[in-house]
Design an enzyme around this catalytic site. Sequence first.
Site, PDB file in Angstrom:
ATOM      1  N   GLY A 192      44.738  39.023  42.096  1.00  0.00           N
ATOM      2  CA  GLY A 192      45.653  40.153  41.974  1.00  0.00           C
ATOM      3  C   GLY A 192      47.094  39.702  41.877  1.00  0.00           C
ATOM      4  O   GLY A 192      47.433  38.730  41.196  1.00  0.00           O
ATOM      5  N   CYS A 193      47.974  40.407  42.596  1.00  0.00           N
ATOM      6  CA  CYS A 193      49.413  40.143  42.506  1.00  0.00           C
ATOM      7  C   CYS A 193      49.797  38.754  43.008  1.00  0.00           C
ATOM      8  O   CYS A 193      50.869  38.248  42.659  1.00  0.00           O
ATOM      9  CB  CYS A 193      50.189  41.205  43.285  1.00  0.00           C
ATOM     10  N   ALA A 194      48.959  38.130  43.820  1.00  0.00           N
ATOM     11  CA  ALA A 194      49.239  36.775  44.294  1.00  0.00           C
ATOM     12  C   ALA A 194      48.881  35.716  43.266  1.00  0.00           C
ATOM     13  O   ALA A 194      49.173  34.533  43.466  1.00  0.00           O
ATOM     14  CB  ALA A 194      48.476  36.505  45.594  1.00  0.00           C
TER      15      ALA A 194
ATOM     16  N   LEU B 109      52.392  38.473  47.365  1.00  0.00           N
ATOM     17  CA  LEU B 109      51.354  39.068  48.209  1.00  0.00           C
ATOM     18  C   LEU B 109      50.265  39.648  47.324  1.00  0.00           C
ATOM     19  O   LEU B 109      50.546  40.212  46.257  1.00  0.00           O
ATOM     20  CB  LEU B 109      51.958  40.165  49.077  1.00  0.00           C
TER      21      LEU B 109
END
Length: 353
Positions: free
Chosen positions: A144-146, A338
């Site tokens: 994901g965003c990480a 994160l």
Amino acid sequence: MIETKQTAALVSMATAVPPHLFHQGQVLQAARDLLADRYPEFATLSSLFANTGIQHRYGVKPIEWYLERRGWPERTQAFLEGAEALFVEAARKAIARADLSGSDIDVVVTVCSTGIATPTLEARVAGKLGLRTDVSRVPVFGLGCAGGVSGLSIAARLAQAQPGANVLLVALELCTLAVRHDELTKANIVAASLFGDGAAAIVLRAGDGGATRIEAAGEKLWPDTLGIMGWTVDPEGFGVVFQRTIPDFVRDHVGPAVAEILARMELTADDIDRFLCHPGGAKVIAALERALTLDQGTLGHERDVIAACGNMSAPTVLFVLERARANGLPPRSLLTALGPGFTLSCVALRHAA
């Protein structure tokens, strides 16, 4: 800490966005036309569109495409077409800026969590990029965003393991394809107000790569936090999982986690000249400044990227890095992002002017 001469270096990088530009007001009007009559809470939640810090963003399909209900086959076809085009554009630019050709690439790391492709994306575009038949492929799903920061860490370790090898990292997400009509939830309204599409590519090499080196990397996985962010797999497509507590979680937990990761790197916050953070939205950026004890407004590149492109998940922080490089990196930066897990991923960059 690893000796500088052995660490992977950033040889080049590039970013790409798809052709369809959506102004935030345009997206709000489309959402209102589609949802207001069916979802009484929309009137209250519509303020989210003005509070994200986003001015415009990009999608792989015209805005009209998103106004029709789509199932897995249509979403997947749109993903494959859009992702392949963005992959090729970003990768070609990064390879050319490194004064290389596709046949010079030894390893490809592909980071993507917004679509399913088997064969994977780098295999589908290998011919267009001129990749060798013996190229090593490392597809990574679910970060994901990480993913931009974690992917950079993975690519750097692979480059470090093979000094002289050219490692291509491509972080690519088509977040807009997750917009849903069938689930009238706050999480879906948040997603509609935030998501954009984009890709970033980086060429890394250990030994003689360049002035910016991957000094160290670290992660923090919090127990019992699976429900903060992620996907559900539904009959119509991915379903977004968001908790409104993300900014609160950032304020309460990110500072100590960054200090913990830095300590493992034998560093402190005082050693960091610039934090480069994944900008999840205006409230998350403000929470990061507070958590990292930065003056309000410090994360200017982050605000510029979210305003221009929205939240593109994994590649977004690499767009921030690109802006920072263009403006001149300080001696030491820390990339942070994160993502689902709930996870904090960090990479320390050492730059020699």
